[in-house]
Motif scaffolding. Structure first.
Motif, short mmCIF file in Angstrom:
data_model
loop_
_atom_site.label_atom_id
_atom_site.label_comp_id
_atom_site.label_asym_id
_atom_site.label_seq_id
_atom_site.Cartn_x
_atom_site.Cartn_y
_atom_site.Cartn_z
N THR A 131 0.97 -1.38 0.05
CA THR A 131 0.01 -0.05 -0.07
C THR A 131 1.07 1.15 0.01
OG1 THR A 131 -0.04 -0.07 2.50
CG2 THR A 131 -1.92 -1.16 1.27
N ARG A 132 2.24 0.94 0.21
CA ARG A 132 2.86 2.47 0.21
C ARG A 132 3.54 2.63 -1.26
NH1 ARG A 132 5.18 -1.22 4.11
NH2 ARG A 132 4.31 -0.60 6.33
N LEU A 173 -2.94 12.24 -4.88
CA LEU A 173 -3.70 11.12 -5.08
C LEU A 173 -4.63 10.50 -4.04
CD1 LEU A 173 -0.99 9.00 -7.38
CD2 LEU A 173 -3.30 10.23 -8.07
N ARG A 174 -5.40 11.43 -3.58
CA ARG A 174 -6.36 11.10 -2.59
C ARG A 174 -7.88 11.56 -2.90
NH1 ARG A 174 -2.81 13.52 2.50
NH2 ARG A 174 -1.00 11.93 2.31
N GLY A 175 -8.82 10.65 -2.15
CA GLY A 175 -10.09 11.00 -2.48
C GLY A 175 -10.61 11.05 -3.99
N ARG A 176 -11.70 11.63 -4.17
CA ARG A 176 -12.29 11.38 -5.69
C ARG A 176 -11.47 12.12 -6.77
NH1 ARG A 176 -18.85 12.34 -4.18
NH2 ARG A 176 -19.00 10.71 -2.59
N GLU A 199 -0.21 0.79 -10.27
CA GLU A 199 -1.75 0.99 -9.81
C GLU A 199 -2.64 0.23 -10.83
OE1 GLU A 199 -2.75 4.55 -8.33
OE2 GLU A 199 -1.75 4.01 -6.38
N PRO A 219 2.09 11.99 -4.72
CA PRO A 219 1.27 11.16 -3.42
C PRO A 219 0.19 11.81 -2.47
CG PRO A 219 3.66 10.78 -3.54
CD PRO A 219 3.33 11.94 -4.36
N LEU A 220 0.48 13.27 -2.50
CA LEU A 220 -0.33 13.96 -1.77
C LEU A 220 -1.76 14.21 -2.44
CD1 LEU A 220 2.24 17.01 -0.50
CD2 LEU A 220 1.25 14.64 0.68
N ARG A 248 -8.60 12.03 -7.54
CA ARG A 248 -7.34 11.55 -8.08
C ARG A 248 -7.78 10.86 -9.35
NH1 ARG A 248 -5.62 6.98 -4.80
NH2 ARG A 248 -4.57 6.07 -6.56
#
Length: 410
Positions: A133-134, A285-288, A339, A282-283, A290
């Motif tokens: 997951t990292r 690629l979060r939430g919708r 991914e 990486p910051l 992304r």
């Protein structure tokens, strides 16, 4: 098949260090060439424009050799093949700088390209295999170091060449110095491999097993997968953009009245900003949101080139923007290779295919850019072609952002 669990315990710190030092060696032998083009051309009795093809040699080699990396990994083991590629990289760097026949420069560069092709393909799969997951975090760190040390190489090769006396000896010493950290990478990777064998109770077989039928089908089926082609297209466009700029930004800067040393630092600034770009992904690629990040990242690249067109006097500002977009796009490309695959085997196949397509396309960039510049000695045509690349990347990014996986139907 599912991905192995991420590695845990004290050995993970060693593995992180090994991956980081490998990343530090993955661009220096290439990015150090651009600032030295004028010196190499003068020594070889050719034009800088003609030597633009030298920057494309590794890219062509990457495109041709990348598909073989997945097969080699399946046959001999991923970690072992990475080690061999690092050793080959050192041999190619020495060959390129070896005095004597002018062909050494080109043949050594081909050898460097072949070694880097294999490592380029397998490192995203290694990260997929070992960090679970990292993956986004490790890919950000990997690409940041890749860009950062590439930037350092661009900035220091001209001063090293001058310190070595200039001329033929100067540029040869400078190019050889781009592999200064390679022995450390080899030692750390060998150590990490040994620790993994002891931890997992692994005993090397007398003969490596043949690739399974499933692995072979993945290696061939990936070329017919539409998601894989989107990843390849994104990789192709960001690579073409980066290598056109990293090769020609210094000559462009010199044409604007800057010294060779300053132009080298301009290229270094461009690449330093790729670190910032890599670490932001990486910051984001979060939430919708992304879903749209691959399409948003090239906007910084567009701003950078547009600035060079309309206000070249502010070159440093535009180099900052261009580097931000290039670094973020590279990280996004490598992250997509991990991914958009469900396991490390599929990731290796996707990485080999997309990097093959991507680098063959990118190889056209530097010579086309140079040829357009050579038509009238101006930069307008070259920069317009460069601008079209991130514009196309926005369109591809909008399609590749959908959460789908390669080979799912297979």
């Amino acid at each position: 098949m599912t991905s192995p669990s991420p590695r845990r315990g004290p050995g993970v710190a060693l593995l992180v260090c090994a991956v980081c030092v490998i990343a530090a060696n993955m661009r220096t032998t290439i990015t150090g060439v651009g600032p030295l083009l004028d010196q190499i051309a003068a020594d070889q009795g050719t034009s800088t424009a003609a030597l633009g093809a030298l920057a494309s040699v590794p890219l062509v080699t990457w495109g041709l050799v990348s598909p073989a990396a997945h097969a080699l990994s399946s046959r001999f083991g991923m970690s072992r093949v990475v080690l061999i590629s690092l050793i080959a990289l050192g041999a190619g760097t020495a060959w390129r700088s070896w005095p004597g026949a002018g062909a050494n420069l080109w043949l050594g560069t081909i050898f460097i390209g072949a070694a880097l092709a294999v490592a380029n393909v397998l490192m995203p799969a290694v990260i997929k295999r070992d960090f679970g997951t990292r993956v986004p975090l490790m890919m950000g760190l990997y690409t940041a170091l890749l860009g950062g040390f590439g930037a350092i190489a661009s900035g220091v090769v001209v001063p090293i060449s001058i310190a070595a006396g200039g001329g033929a000896d100067g540029w040869r010493v400078a190019l050889a110095s781009t592999a200064a950290l390679l022995p450390i990478a080899i030692a750390l990777w060998m150590w990490a491999m040994a620790q993994a064998r002891r931890r997992d109770g692994y005993v090397a077989p007398a003969r490596a097993p043949r690739a399974s039928v499933g692995t072979k089908l993945r290696g061939t089926g990936i070329w017919r997968d539409p998601v894989a082609w989107l990843v390849a297209g994104y990789m192709a466009l960001q690579s073409a953009y980066f290598y056109m700029l990293v090769t020609w930004l210094a000559p462009f800067a010199v044409s604007q009245g800057r010294s060779a040393v300053t132009a080298g630092f301009d290229t270094m600034i461009f690449q330093i900003m790729t670190i910032v770009g890599s670490l932001t992904v990486p910051l984001l690629l979060r939430g919708r949101a992304r879903r749209w990040i691959p399409a948003v990242l090239p906007v910084a690249s567009i701003i950078g080139v547009f600035g060079l067109l309309v206000a070249p006097g502010a070159l440093t500002v535009w180099a900052l923007c261009a580097g931000l977009g290039a670094g973020a796009s590279l990280n996004m490309s490598l992250t997509l290779m991990a991914e958009r695959a469900r396991d490390s085997v599929a990731s290796s196949a996707l990485s080999g295919m997309s990097q093959s397509v991507g680098y063959l396309f990118a190889a056209l960039g530097p010579p086309v850019f140079g040829a357009l510049h050579g038509i009238d000695g101006q930069w307008m045509l070259s920069l317009l072609v460069l601008l079209a690349v991130p514009v196309a990347q926005v369109a591809v990014g909008a399609a590749v952002g959908r959460d789908r996986f390669v080979l799912d139907r297979a």
